[in-house]
Design a protein around this motif. Sequence first.
Motif, PDB file in Angstrom:
ATOM      1  N   ARG A  72      21.993  -1.154 -12.264  1.00 21.64           N
ATOM      2  CA  ARG A  72      20.746  -1.897 -12.202  1.00 21.64           C
ATOM      3  C   ARG A  72      19.754  -1.357 -13.224  1.00 21.64           C
ATOM      4  N   MET A  73      18.884  -2.243 -13.679  1.00 21.42           N
ATOM      5  CA  MET A  73      17.875  -1.860 -14.675  1.00 21.42           C
ATOM      6  C   MET A  73      16.612  -1.422 -13.950  1.00 21.42           C
ATOM      7  N   VAL A  74      16.151  -0.198 -14.242  1.00 26.99           N
ATOM      8  CA  VAL A  74      14.970   0.387 -13.604  1.00 26.99           C
ATOM      9  C   VAL A  74      13.907   0.623 -14.678  1.00 26.99           C
ATOM     10  N   ALA A  75      12.662   0.277 -14.372  1.00 22.46           N
ATOM     11  CA  ALA A  75      11.580   0.457 -15.346  1.00 22.46           C
ATOM     12  C   ALA A  75      10.342   0.968 -14.631  1.00 22.46           C
ATOM     13  N   CYS A  76       9.505   1.651 -15.370  1.00 20.31           N
ATOM     14  CA  CYS A  76       8.224   2.129 -14.842  1.00 20.31           C
ATOM     15  C   CYS A  76       7.189   1.026 -15.068  1.00 20.31           C
ATOM     16  N   MET A  77       6.577   0.570 -13.972  1.00 18.01           N
ATOM     17  CA  MET A  77       5.651  -0.553 -14.058  1.00 18.01           C
ATOM     18  C   MET A  77       4.257  -0.118 -13.585  1.00 18.01           C
ATOM     19  N   ARG A  78       3.218  -0.700 -14.220  1.00 14.66           N
ATOM     20  CA  ARG A  78       1.825  -0.437 -13.827  1.00 14.66           C
ATOM     21  C   ARG A  78       1.213  -1.732 -13.342  1.00 14.66           C
ATOM     22  N   LEU A  79       0.581  -1.638 -12.181  1.00  9.76           N
ATOM     23  CA  LEU A  79      -0.083  -2.810 -11.624  1.00  9.76           C
ATOM     24  C   LEU A  79      -1.489  -2.895 -12.201  1.00  9.76           C
ATOM     25  N   ASP A  80      -1.775  -3.971 -12.906  1.00 13.41           N
ATOM     26  CA  ASP A  80      -3.069  -4.152 -13.574  1.00 13.41           C
ATOM     27  C   ASP A  80      -3.549  -5.560 -13.288  1.00 13.41           C
ATOM     28  N   GLN A  81      -4.655  -5.639 -12.480  1.00 11.70           N
ATOM     29  CA  GLN A  81      -5.259  -6.917 -12.130  1.00 11.70           C
ATOM     30  C   GLN A  81      -4.238  -7.877 -11.511  1.00 11.70           C
ATOM     31  N   GLY A  82      -3.395  -7.313 -10.607  1.00 13.27           N
ATOM     32  CA  GLY A  82      -2.423  -8.137  -9.876  1.00 13.27           C
ATOM     33  C   GLY A  82      -1.163  -8.446 -10.633  1.00 13.27           C
ATOM     34  N   HIS A  83      -0.976  -7.930 -11.844  1.00 14.88           N
ATOM     35  CA  HIS A  83       0.212  -8.211 -12.640  1.00 14.88           C
ATOM     36  C   HIS A  83       0.864  -6.903 -13.048  1.00 14.88           C
ATOM     37  N   ASP A  84       2.226  -6.905 -13.023  1.00 14.18           N
ATOM     38  CA  ASP A  84       2.984  -5.736 -13.447  1.00 14.18           C
ATOM     39  C   ASP A  84       3.181  -5.764 -14.951  1.00 14.18           C
ATOM     40  N   SER A  85       3.019  -4.602 -15.555  1.00 18.78           N
ATOM     41  CA  SER A  85       3.341  -4.464 -16.970  1.00 18.78           C
ATOM     42  C   SER A  85       4.140  -3.181 -17.151  1.00 18.78           C
ATOM     43  N   GLU A  86       5.147  -3.259 -18.000  1.00 13.46           N
ATOM     44  CA  GLU A  86       6.020  -2.097 -18.209  1.00 13.46           C
ATOM     45  C   GLU A  86       5.326  -1.086 -19.095  1.00 13.46           C
ATOM     46  N   VAL A  87       5.377   0.188 -18.660  1.00 18.17           N
ATOM     47  CA  VAL A  87       4.764   1.265 -19.427  1.00 18.17           C
ATOM     48  C   VAL A  87       5.810   2.335 -19.684  1.00 18.17           C
ATOM     49  N   ASP A  88       5.442   3.344 -20.412  1.00 20.40           N
ATOM     50  CA  ASP A  88       6.366   4.430 -20.723  1.00 20.40           C
ATOM     51  C   ASP A  88       6.838   5.118 -19.443  1.00 20.40           C
ATOM     52  N   GLU A  89       8.125   5.467 -19.400  1.00 18.85           N
ATOM     53  CA  GLU A  89       8.694   6.073 -18.204  1.00 18.85           C
ATOM     54  C   GLU A  89       8.023   7.401 -17.867  1.00 18.85           C
ATOM     55  N   ALA A  90       7.329   8.009 -18.801  1.00 16.94           N
ATOM     56  CA  ALA A  90       6.669   9.287 -18.543  1.00 16.94           C
ATOM     57  C   ALA A  90       5.588   9.155 -17.480  1.00 16.94           C
ATOM     58  N   PHE A  91       5.020   7.950 -17.340  1.00 17.80           N
ATOM     59  CA  PHE A  91       3.990   7.760 -16.334  1.00 17.80           C
ATOM     60  C   PHE A  91       4.541   7.794 -14.910  1.00 17.80           C
ATOM     61  N   CYS A  92       5.877   7.603 -14.771  1.00 14.38           N
ATOM     62  CA  CYS A  92       6.523   7.635 -13.448  1.00 14.38           C
ATOM     63  C   CYS A  92       7.335   8.905 -13.268  1.00 14.38           C
ATOM     64  N   LYS A  93       7.155   9.865 -14.162  1.00 18.20           N
ATOM     65  CA  LYS A  93       7.989  11.058 -14.137  1.00 18.20           C
ATOM     66  C   LYS A  93       7.840  11.841 -12.846  1.00 18.20           C
ATOM     67  N   ALA A  94       6.651  11.789 -12.247  1.00 18.01           N
ATOM     68  CA  ALA A  94       6.420  12.548 -11.015  1.00 18.01           C
ATOM     69  C   ALA A  94       7.017  11.866  -9.792  1.00 18.01           C
ATOM     70  N   LEU A  95       7.467  10.640  -9.958  1.00 19.39           N
ATOM     71  CA  LEU A  95       8.045   9.884  -8.846  1.00 19.39           C
ATOM     72  C   LEU A  95       9.564   9.968  -8.887  1.00 19.39           C
ATOM     73  N   VAL A  96      10.174   9.767  -7.737  1.00 16.44           N
ATOM     74  CA  VAL A  96      11.636   9.794  -7.660  1.00 16.44           C
ATOM     75  C   VAL A  96      12.191   8.509  -8.263  1.00 16.44           C
ATOM     76  N   ARG A  97      13.011   8.659  -9.284  1.00 13.39           N
ATOM     77  CA  ARG A  97      13.584   7.487  -9.959  1.00 13.39           C
ATOM     78  C   ARG A  97      14.761   6.948  -9.152  1.00 13.39           C
ATOM     79  N   PRO A  98      14.825   5.647  -8.865  1.00 12.99           N
ATOM     80  CA  PRO A  98      15.982   5.067  -8.174  1.00 12.99           C
ATOM     81  C   PRO A  98      17.260   5.252  -8.990  1.00 12.99           C
TER      82      PRO A  98
END
Length: 491
Positions: A106-132
């Motif tokens: 499966r394809m996994v990406a780091c997403m940022r919620l901005d004004q109700g919409h998801d946008s893909e950002v650099d995976e470094a922003f999700c580094k502190a979270l457990v990656r699926p």
Amino acid sequence: MRGRWRYKLAACSVSCGGGLARRILYCAQAHGEDNDEEILPDTQCQGLPLPEPHETCSPEPCPPRALVSQPGPAVIGVIGVCSSCRWKILSLGPCSASCGLGTATRMVACMRLDQGHDSEVDEAFCKALVRPQARVPCLITDCAYRWHISTWTECSVSCGDGIQRRHDTCLGPQAQVPVPASFCQHLPKPVTVRGCWAGPCAGQETPSSLAHKEATLPSQMQAAVTVASLEWSQTQPQGHTLFPVSQSLGIQENLEEYGACGRQYLEPTGTIDMRGQGQVDCVVAIGRPLGEVVTVQILESTLKCSAGELLLLWGRFTWRKICWKISGMTFSTKTNTLVVRQHRVQQGQGVLLRYWSQPAPGTFYRGCDRQLFGPRGEIVSPQRSPDGRNTRSCRLFISVAPQARIAIRALASDMGTASERINANYVSIRDIHSLRTTTFWGQQALFWESESSEAELEFSPGFLEAHASLQGQYWTIPPRTPEQANSLTLS
């Protein structure tokens, strides 16, 4: 015991804040104290309620984070913490296995919620979270073993009667590779030997007196037969399909020329006139299904006993030579077949007899025994009894037109090797008249010829217990010439 629906959970769509995880369903059954799972076909769980296809996951709230630096294409250097960023599964690839457990990417990406919409950002922003996990288990359906059949070979002869073969292979569920045949024993095994007709040989004519019709042989049932076509009318569905009679070597094809002599009578009752036949020896055969006995009454006899003329009655258990004062006498065979041979010295003499059949008062046969009639047919070994064991052997009786002989070609498999010579695992073929018996051990392609018109195949209890198999065919061949018989005796 039926199975029940079980499932494996795919990874949660989010690592916090509540998401959904897909349930990968499969049918299984638990065994033993450890509840080991046995995967079953989905049909074993049909009718049972299906679990929900998804379930909630990761309900814990995401920890608050302070945004130190804004992410984006222009951000260079140290990337801070993003409180609205999370891992998201964008898509799930196909399962690596069409059946059985496999893996899917499966394809996994780091997403940022901005004004109700998801946008893909650099995976470094999700580094502190457990990656699926990118690779997850998957199950489309349960795998099953199956027989793979090759194409039929060409006919073994360039003219006349021959055989064709094909190979069967048991294929396993993983990558469909060959596995031992025992894994497919629970499935019906396909026929691997059949007869073929390559056309008439040079100097021979195609028989025209018989149509190319298939005859169906009944097993333990009433049947009516016309000798010219050997068409059976069944009253029960069980039967054995014979090869077209016009492809046999035609022992009964010239019956009109010889009258009663050489015929095989398969009707429940009939009259046979052997008087005035031109042959010195006139032979007829009477056959009925297992479970019946044949009775013969001599209506008239003009045999010259003092000149050496006589009548021979040959049953499966008895052999009688008679002549004197036989008019009006009745003989019971105690079996379902009888061969009558009339020997004359002078022309114009002979006997007129009547026969009939009736249910046997007792039984000499077993429930797994079978009887085959006709000029040719298929031979298939019996199966184990329903209770799972056979304490006695099973037999297959073959009866053809008198003065014909029987040829058998078959393939014995799953019997071990011939060197093992397992006494309890064998197939015996016996000439009923001469009592000559040949025993076969081990997997092999066998060929056997009789000296008479009746044969018996015996499958030992060990053969049945081992799930061994014998498949092939039989057909009629002409009697030996005196030269062939002398050569056989000298050898």
